[in-house]
Write an enzyme that holds these catalytic residues in place. Structure first.
Site: not given
Lengths: 317, 238
Positions: B91, B196, B198
């Site tokens: 990011c 992202h 994650e």
């Protein structure tokens, strides 16, 4: 070849403590959480962490926790909610939002916390976004009265530090019929269905305290106000539709999603996959949220997404 | 020792640059979930001695560069990036590699990738931030995105980098949202993702795994191409 942004399907868990102090998931109909028949205990529909994990496995694009007693309980006593986030974030790898109790407060020992500190704790515990409800209404009332932002609202403070994408504002409107388009000093719309006395126009009044109190502020004005203050997203509930399974309030969602440039999550009333497609086809909402139908396994997250896909609405499969 | 120079004891370790703002917990959780250990950066030297470095960026451009400067992380970071050791930026961790951002005018980024980061324009009805699941159009052969293909990954950002002639060689994938923007970059062992991983479910975990395990299988289409990426053997588990 090109790519496009999908519409999101979000699963929401309303969390509170039962009379034993355990955190459980509830699903109130029309905001009245106490079980109507039987004893006064709250309906237990499963433990929050397990349910969040299940939703993740089932394909939820995001998971939202709402502490629906947040306006009564102090976050400090609500520490279990932080643990719910910590444990959920270990196995749930989609965005987590938490709402309820994100405000300035002083605990029983006299120690004060700012809403920024409260939010920080939630973020540290694994939340990606925090959701603010009743306080957003007073923040916009202040904004309109003063004519400019004060810089003091939770929305402003949290979005300044963490970015606007971390701040969701949750709106709880109820539909109010009016006799004419200009009958009230709030934005009115022409309703797609007539009122009980043949009314054509209505406005959507903001409520606070879990729908118990109406405020002299429209959802339209609230949405524009929080966008100005730095909110990154709007979670648009609807008191009249909540728990009915009748479908989303398309008029309301259309009004708000046309009024702002930040994403709007449609919430309240979904009863079947077709409600989602109908809503996405008639409004600019970016996401649809449901709680009860997923909890009770009446509708699966996958069936919603398969249906959207079959209707040509981009969805994450 | 394996070819990449990482010993067995460091096989399962990755250094994480967490400069203290926002939610990095999910990145840590993803790393742990995959059986790796997190080594924290607490002082500048920790960056230089890292064997693999993950840099999740959160918050605003200006605030991030400010913290990096105050902690004396800027030069070590540039040095690490120049050395060609494995690096994954996420990011803001992608945006900071560029020269600067409209988000914080006047603030210099790390300047490793040519170009500026600019804002999405909501004036034509585009909903900003770009928030949700979008796809990736892979622009050059790389095993880094091997598992993604048609699947979607999670984005949330209001600023983005655009491809230019000068940064074109860095562009690993583009994504469409109000026009085409750079969704991931790669040059050698330096990779960065605007989205992202994650927060991207199973696909995201696969992306982390691919980076952490450092193994590259050369995609079929490029195995005979001139200038194909060299194959790196999987880390030896001795």
């Amino acid at each position: 070849r090109s790519t496009c942004l999908a519409k999101r399907v979000i699963a929401c868990l309303d969390v509170r403590a039962n009379d034993n102090g355990d955190l459980v998931v509830t699903k109130g109909d029309q905001y009245d959480v106490r079980e109507k028949a039987g004893d006064n205990d709250v309906r237990n529909l499963g433990k929050p962490v397990e349910l969040a994990g299940r939703y993740f496995q089932e394909g939820a694009d995001e998971v939202t926790f709402l502490n629906i007693t947040g306006f009564r309980d102090f976050p400090l006593e609500d520490m279990p909610m932080l643990e719910v986030l910590q444990r959920s974030s270990e196995t749930v790898f989609v965005p987590l939002t938490v709402g309820g109790g994100i405000r300035d407060f002083t605990d029983a020992t006299g120690r004060s916390y700012s809403s920024l500190e409260v939010a920080a704790e939630y973020f540290r515990s694994g939340a990606d976004k925090i959701s603010i409800g009743s306080d957003a209404v007073s923040a916009v009332e202040d904004l309109l009265a003063a004519g400019k932002p004060s810089g003091k609202s939770a929305i402003e403070q949290i979005s300044e530090t963490y970015g606007k994408q971390a701040v969701v504002v949750s709106v709880d409107p109820r539909k109010v019929w009016v006799d004419s388009q200009d009958a009230v000093p709030h934005h009115t719309i022409r309703s797609s269905v007539p009122g009980p006395n043949g009314e054509e126009f209505c406005w959507y009044q903001c409520t606070v305290r879990g729908g118990r109190e109406g405020r002299p502020l429209g959802a339209y004005e609230l949405a524009k106000g929080v966008e100005e203050l730095g909110a990154g997203e709007i979670l648009l509930n609807c008191i009249d539709k909540d728990g009915t399974g009748d479908g989303f309030d398309i008029d309301l969602i259309g009004m708000v999603s046309d009024a702002v440039t930040i994403p709007v999550i449609a919430s309240s009333g979904a009863g079947c996959p077709e409600h989602f497609s109908e809503m996405f086809k008639s409004t600019r909402a970016a996401a649809g949220l449901a709680a009860g139908i997923f909890h009770r396994e009446e509708v699966s997250i996958n069936s919603v997404k398969e249906h959207l896909d079959s209707e040509g609405i981009p969805s994450r499969m | 020792m394996s070819r990449s120079g990482i010993t067995t004891s460091e096989n399962r370790e990755v250094t994480l640059l967490d400069y203290g703002v926002g939610n990095v917990r999910s990145v840590r959780n993803a790393i742990k979930y995959l059986g790796f250990e997190v080594r924290e950066v607490t002082k500048p030297e920790d960056i230089l001695t890292a064997k693999r470095l993950i840099f999740p960026g959160v918050g605003s451009y200006g605030a991030a560069m400010d913290i990096l400067k105050r902690k004396d992380f800027v030069d070590p970071l540039k040095e690490y990036l120049a050395e060609g050791k494995p690096f994954l930026g996420i990011c803001l961790g992608l945006q900071l590699l560029f020269e600067g951002s409209e988000e914080s005018s006047g603030v210099e980024g790390l300047g490793v990738v040519p170009g500026m980061v600019t804002a999405f324009d909501p004036s034509q009805g585009l909903v900003v931030p770009h928030m949700g699941w979008n796809g990736l159009e892979q622009r050059k052969p790389s095993a880094a995105l091997g598992c993604v293909e048609d699947k979607r990954v999670y984005f949330v950002h209001s600023f983005r980098a655009l491809e230019t002639e000068k940064n074109s060689e860095w562009v690993l994938s583009t994504t469409d949202y109000g026009g085409e923007f750079v969704s991931s970059i790669q040059k050698g062992q330096v990779t960065a993702m605007q989205f992202h991983p994650e927060k991207s479910g199973a696909v995201g975990l696969e992306l982390f795994k691919s980076f952490l395990e450092g193994h590259e299988k050369v995609p079929e289409a490029t195995s005979l191409a001139v200038g194909a990426l060299p194959t790196v053997a999987p880390l030896c588990l001795m």
